[in-house]
Design a protein around this motif. Structure first.
Motif: not given
Length: 398
Positions: A26, A29, A70, A73, A79, A84, A88, A91, A124, A127
């Motif tokens: 995360e 991300y 995101a 989720y 994750t 995933h 990611t 994304q 998304l 997912q």
């Protein structure tokens, strides 16, 4: 090890009250959103007009909503698996393309901007569909989200075939559907609520990203010219304003309104969540405003009207958003105490509005001094209130 990383997603059930920290994935991300916020702020820097501000908002909202999607989720589903991670990465690529097309994002690049956002939302949706396939108990919620987000994404896709400016009303309709989808999923969300410690932390991290862009804007403004007394003073006051906004938000940040989701009452929870959108818009806008004023302080003694209005409106948006957030944050005290906090914010916002209206003859430094006072007084009042509360608690314990 590799086999375990290929496992299907699983529900983080029963963990909404357990502390969940942001994962390394995360945080990685988030880096792409540092770039995205920088690009949309740069667009605003070059279009400091009323129409430019509304264009900035229209492009900022999909960026923020992509991050929210995101995050929500990740707070419900595991994750830590290879699929995933790969999704990611896709994304991040799509968001990078989104950020690249912010430049002239409402002109010749608007088709690419729309299609890149469709790509982000499609990932998304995929997912959610996968999560619903592997986790039957979550299927009703994931199907609801996939349906609502899918309709919105389809409208964005259709908009790419519609000429400018008729394309943009479709964007607004699609965003309304996007934002309404969680609002109409009350009972489904109550069955599978988000993690109540994870979401406030993630929103705090996004707020840090936007505050960081405001600080970068101050540095960038100074770097454009040689140091002078006026420009240095504006830069220092700009840093003071950013520090005050940080203090006001993080000294009382709490996700207690989110707990209303656990009972299916989505209104109060989403009001708290959605209030972070104008807060982020205002903080980034304030940074851009300070950058302009630093340059103006070097060039003229009277600040141009559009720059005065711009930074004042940006700060007003911040303070009104903070007033709403603090008014509905139960852990800040009784309703009366929360109303007092909100009144502090709204009082400063009213003072800044008066400055915007009557400050046509203000120099850049004087304007920044007044804005700095308006923000600093919030910190002083909060400290005074905290001290009073501490003394009251000690008195009650005697």
């Amino acid at each position: 090890m590799l086999k375990s990383l290929w496992r299907p997603p699983y529900l983080l059930s029963g963990e909404e009250d357990k502390e969940k920290r942001a994962s390394w994935l995360e945080l990685f991300y988030d880096l792409i959103f540092v770039a995205a916020i920088a690009e949309v702020a740069h667009y605003l820097h070059e279009h400091l007009t009323v129409s430019g501000f509304f264009s900035y908002v229209l492009m900022f909202v999909p960026i923020w909503w992509s991050w929210v999607g995101a995050t929500f989720y990740a707070t419900r589903f595991d994750t830590e698996n290879i699929p995933h991670r790969l999704l990611t990465l896709l994304q991040m690529v799509a968001i990078a393309i989104l950020a690249v097309n912010v430049h002239d994002g409402l002109g010749k690049n608007s088709v690419a901007f729309a299609l890149s956002y469709v790509a982000v939302r499609s990932i998304l949706i995929f997912q959610y569909l996968c999560a619903g396939h592997f986790i039957p108990v979550a299927r009703r919620l994931t199907n609801w989200y996939a349906k609502g987000f899918g309709i919105a994404a389809a409208i964005w896709l259709i908009s790419s075939f519609i000429p400018v400016p008729w394309r943009f009303p479709l964007w607004i309709i699609a965003l309304i559907i996007d934002f309404s989808t969680p609002l109409t999923a009350g009972k489904l969300v109550a069955q599978i609520p988000p993690n109540f410690s994870h979401i406030p932390e993630r929103l705090g991290l996004f707020t840090i990203i936007v505050l960081g862009e405001a600080v970068i804007a101050v540095v960038r403004g100074v770097a454009q010219l040689q140091w002078g007394i006026a420009s240095a003073a504006v830069a220092l006051l700009g840093m003071l304003i950013a520090f005050c906004l940080w203090w006001i938000y993080f000294d009382s940040v709490d996700g207690s309104p989110l707990r209303a989701m656990g009972t299916g009452k989505m209104g109060i929870a989403l009001l708290w969540l959605y209030s972070h959108l104008p807060l982020a818009i205002g903080i980034a806008g304030t940074g851009v405003g300070v950058e302009h004023i630093i340059v103006s302080a070097k060039k003229s003694t009277i600040l141009p009207g559009e720059e005065r209005w711009f930074i004042c409106i940006s700060l007003i948006i911040c303070l009104v958003s903070l007033a709403i957030i603090h008014l509905i944050t139960c852990t800040l005290g009784t309703v009366k105490k929360r109303k007092i906090l909100a009144a502090y914010r709204l009082g400063s916002a009213a003072f800044i509005l008066i400055i915007a209206i009557a400050g046509s003859q203000l120099s850049p430094v004087m304007l920044m001094i007044l804005l700095g006072i308006a923000c600093s007084i919030q910190v002083v009042l909060d400290l005074f209130k905290t001290t009073q509360q501490s003394i009251q608690n000690q008195h009650n314990n005697i």
